[in-house]
Every structure is written in C-alpha cells, then in structure tokens.
Design a protein around this motif. Structure first.
Motif, mmCIF file in Angstrom:
data_model
loop_
_atom_site.group_PDB
_atom_site.id
_atom_site.type_symbol
_atom_site.label_atom_id
_atom_site.label_comp_id
_atom_site.label_asym_id
_atom_site.label_seq_id
_atom_site.Cartn_x
_atom_site.Cartn_y
_atom_site.Cartn_z
ATOM 1 N N TYR A 14 40.667 -22.803 -52.333
ATOM 2 C CA TYR A 14 40.908 -24.154 -52.816
ATOM 3 C C TYR A 14 42.122 -24.728 -52.106
ATOM 4 N N VAL A 15 42.069 -26.023 -51.856
ATOM 5 C CA VAL A 15 43.219 -26.729 -51.299
ATOM 6 C C VAL A 15 43.498 -27.937 -52.180
ATOM 7 N N SER A 16 44.745 -28.346 -52.208
ATOM 8 C CA SER A 16 45.103 -29.510 -53.012
ATOM 9 C C SER A 16 44.716 -30.787 -52.271
ATOM 10 N N ARG A 17 44.460 -31.834 -53.022
ATOM 11 C CA ARG A 17 44.036 -33.103 -52.424
ATOM 12 C C ARG A 17 45.135 -33.730 -51.567
ATOM 13 N N ASN A 18 46.368 -33.337 -51.797
ATOM 14 C CA ASN A 18 47.481 -33.935 -51.045
ATOM 15 C C ASN A 18 47.843 -33.121 -49.805
ATOM 16 N N ILE A 19 46.948 -32.221 -49.374
ATOM 17 C CA ILE A 19 47.287 -31.296 -48.294
ATOM 18 C C ILE A 19 47.644 -32.019 -46.995
ATOM 19 N N GLU A 20 47.046 -33.186 -46.754
ATOM 20 C CA GLU A 20 47.301 -33.914 -45.506
ATOM 21 C C GLU A 20 48.635 -34.650 -45.530
ATOM 22 N N THR A 21 49.076 -35.035 -46.699
ATOM 23 C CA THR A 21 50.302 -35.841 -46.795
ATOM 24 C C THR A 21 51.498 -35.058 -47.333
ATOM 25 N N ALA A 22 51.265 -33.831 -47.741
ATOM 26 C CA ALA A 22 52.340 -33.039 -48.352
ATOM 27 C C ALA A 22 53.466 -32.764 -47.357
ATOM 28 N N LYS A 23 54.687 -32.792 -47.851
ATOM 29 C CA LYS A 23 55.848 -32.502 -47.005
ATOM 30 C C LYS A 23 55.925 -31.016 -46.660
ATOM 31 N N LYS A 24 55.578 -30.172 -47.616
ATOM 32 C CA LYS A 24 55.580 -28.732 -47.404
ATOM 33 C C LYS A 24 54.298 -28.147 -47.978
ATOM 34 N N VAL A 25 53.911 -26.986 -47.458
ATOM 35 C CA VAL A 25 52.670 -26.341 -47.891
ATOM 36 C C VAL A 25 52.974 -24.909 -48.333
ATOM 37 N N CYS A 26 52.373 -24.525 -49.446
ATOM 38 C CA CYS A 26 52.506 -23.153 -49.947
ATOM 39 C C CYS A 26 51.128 -22.493 -49.936
ATOM 40 N N GLN A 27 51.027 -21.359 -49.252
ATOM 41 C CA GLN A 27 49.790 -20.584 -49.242
ATOM 42 C C GLN A 27 49.883 -19.504 -50.321
ATOM 43 N N LEU A 28 48.905 -19.501 -51.205
ATOM 44 C CA LEU A 28 48.885 -18.532 -52.297
ATOM 45 C C LEU A 28 47.682 -17.621 -52.138
ATOM 46 N N PHE A 29 47.936 -16.324 -52.048
ATOM 47 C CA PHE A 29 46.878 -15.325 -51.966
ATOM 48 C C PHE A 29 46.935 -14.516 -53.259
ATOM 49 N N ILE A 30 45.909 -14.684 -54.077
ATOM 50 C CA ILE A 30 45.922 -14.102 -55.413
ATOM 51 C C ILE A 30 44.821 -13.055 -55.535
ATOM 52 N N LYS A 31 45.226 -11.850 -55.885
ATOM 53 C CA LYS A 31 44.291 -10.772 -56.181
ATOM 54 C C LYS A 31 44.469 -10.426 -57.649
ATOM 55 N N SER A 32 43.385 -10.492 -58.416
ATOM 56 C CA SER A 32 43.577 -10.366 -59.857
ATOM 57 C C SER A 32 42.462 -9.571 -60.516
ATOM 58 N N GLU A 33 42.810 -9.044 -61.692
ATOM 59 C CA GLU A 33 41.860 -8.377 -62.576
ATOM 60 C C GLU A 33 42.141 -8.854 -63.996
ATOM 61 N N MET A 34 41.156 -9.484 -64.617
ATOM 62 C CA MET A 34 41.254 -9.915 -66.015
ATOM 63 C C MET A 34 42.512 -10.753 -66.262
ATOM 64 N N SER A 35 42.727 -11.750 -65.415
ATOM 65 C CA SER A 35 43.910 -12.593 -65.547
ATOM 66 C C SER A 35 43.511 -14.053 -65.700
#
Length: 318
Positions: free
Chosen positions: A290-311
């Motif tokens: 998923y990417v945020s709708r503001n990805i083109e205009t955002a001043k900074k970008v955070c990449q989140l890699f989430i590995k989860s179990e029952m969360s």
C-alpha cells in the motif's frame, strides 16, 4: 563483617594474654567467649534491623561476657546460663513489643527503586539506539532541551534487572538500555520505565526488542535513517520522521500497532503474514503493498516493512 573482625581480634588478644599468664584461661572460658561473640554478632543487628531476636542476642552476649570474666562475682553453670538465655529473649521480645514503634527503634524502609540516567551534550553526528525490554513502558521522542541525549531508566530491583550504557567513538555514539523482568514476575508494567530523548540533528539508527511492552516511538522530529523493531504481546505506537526519508522494519506477534503519520509524510507499506487492518484511509493498493495518496507530493517518505502474526494495525493521520 567489621563487627565480626573486631570480635575475632578481641578473642585473639585474650588468648595471647593468657599465654603470658596475664589472664587465667580455661576451656569453658574459651567456649563462653566464642558463644558470646556469636550472640554479639547477631545482637548488634538490632540497631539496623530492630527485632526481639536481635535484642535478646545482645542481652545474652553481655551475660556471657560478665560470667566469663567473673564480673561482680558472677559464676554461673550451664543450666543457669541456659535459663538466662531464655530470659534474655523474653526480655528482648517484651522490650521490642513496647518500644518497637518508637522513633529510635523504627526501621526506615529501604526503597527498592533503581533510577539510572544519562545526559550528554550534542557530541556525535550519528546515534545508534538499542533497547531490550519486557513488561516496561518505553517512550522515545525528540528532546526539548539543548542536549544530545537524555535517557532515564527506572525499575523495581525486586522485580527487574536493568542497565543503561552510553559509548562514543569518533562521530558515532551508542546508547543501550536494557530492562528485563526477573523469573516469575508478571503484571508489573508500571514498575519499570525507559525514557529516551534525542536531539533532532544527528542521524539515528534504532533497534528494539520489546516483549509485553507499552511503547511510544515518536520519530517525527528525529532524523531517523532506519529502525528495526521486534515486538511480542505489546502495544506499539510509531510516528515516522518528518525530517528524513526512513525505513522501519517491524516484526510483531500478537501486537496492537498504531501508525501515527504526519500528513507531510508519505508511506509505503509492505506486509507479510496475518494482520488485521482497521483503517485503509488515504492508502492505495499497489504492487503487493500500500502507498499513501500523498506519495507524489510528500516532503519525506517512510518505507514500512511489516511481518506479523495475529496482530492489529491502525493508521492515524496527524
């Protein structure tokens, strides 16, 4: 103990004097001195740990010394001393029952709280922060003071063991905070706390292992480069950086994860495993993530890699 050493010196001097015929010594005399020393060693503890037992020991040690040296013509046999011992403990118990609550005899409770702190000026260009904690409240944010690092660790020594260390080499500094519950401890979350405040100038790399933790990690005004977070049975709130493009890897099991994303920051979320999403607002599915709708205009970008179990994951835009 020092009192034990003093008693040993006293008995040694008595034995030496007996060797030069200054004092008549016998086997019974030596036995009385040894037992007097043992009871005296226990009795002097009454001044630190008031109790009838310690006071009785102190009284009886005095009786043994008086009898051993024949003070006031006292010369008691075994059974007389045995009855005197019983009487000493009865007197000690009685006196403690009457005067035990007085200011003199009251024992000042010793706190089991341990408070550790580190405060350093801005002296490095890079910070590496490592936190290893369980059953602890954790707070990380930018400092509002003219400091490089302010860190505190507070815990109950009866339930936890902890350490707080800082090391600087050249332009890089390392902060390590550890707070672990002892075996058999549970449901004591409020008894330990880690607070870390970082200056917004240095580049920060963050690593954390959290188990049964309530944590708020606010990187919004911190130049976060990357973060690696492993959590289990925890509640975790993360705020991405507004000052630098960053990457956050989260490996969570049975965790409530809340992302509080500043509106000027774009996010890219790649997820693996089971995760209950409670909100897709402002997100668009794209290429296995998923990417945020503001990805083109955002001043900074955070990449989140989430590995989860029952969360569970929730996203709030702030």
């Amino acid at each position: 103990m020092k009192i034990g050493a003093i008693i040993a010196i006293f008995i040694g001097i008595v034995i030496i004097l007996s060797g030069i015929s200054s004092i008549a010594i016998s086997f019974w005399f030596v036995v009385q001195l040894i037992f007097a020393a043992l009871f005296l060693n226990s009795g002097v503890k009454v001044f630190k740990y008031p109790s009838g037992e310690h006071l009785g020991s102190l009284i009886f040690s005095g009786i043994l010394i008086i009898d051993a040296f024949g003070i006031w013509g006292v010369d008691w046999g075994f059974w007389e001393l045995f009855l005197a011992m019983i009487g000493s403990y009865l007197v000690g118990w009685g006196l403690m029952s009457i005067f035990g609550n007085s200011k003199f005899m009251r024992r000042t409770p010793k706190s089991s709280r341990q408070n550790l702190s580190i405060s350093r000026p801005l002296e490095a260009d890079e910070y590496n922060v490592d936190i290893d904690a369980n059953l602890t409240k954790v707070l990380l944010l930018d400092t509002q003071r003219d400091k490089g690092i302010d860190a505190t660790l507070s815990f109950d020594k009866k339930s936890f063991s902890g350490s707080l260390n800082y090391n600087k080499e050249r332009n890089s500094a390392v902060l390590k905070a550890k707070c672990k519950a002892k075996a058999g401890v549970s449901s004591v979350l409020t008894k330990s706390r880690i607070n870390v405040e970082l200056n917004s100038s240095p580049v920060v790399r963050f690593n954390a292992t959290l188990d049964g933790v309530d944590a708020v990690l606010d990187f919004s005004n911190i130049k976060l480069d990357n973060a690696s977070i492993r959590s289990n049975i925890s509640r975790l709130s993360v705020v991405p950086s507004k000052l630098r493009d960053s990457r956050i890897d989260i490996d969570c099991e049975i965790t409530s994860l809340n992302l509080r994303v500043p509106r000027e920051v774009g996010v890219i979320i790649v997820h693996q495993g089971e995760l209950n999403w409670s909100s897709f607002d402002e997100l668009v599915y794209r290429e296995n993530g998923y990417v945020s709708r503001n990805i083109e205009t955002a001043k900074k970008v955070c990449q989140l890699f989430i590995k989860s179990e029952m969360s569970k994951l929730s996203i709030d835009w702030i």
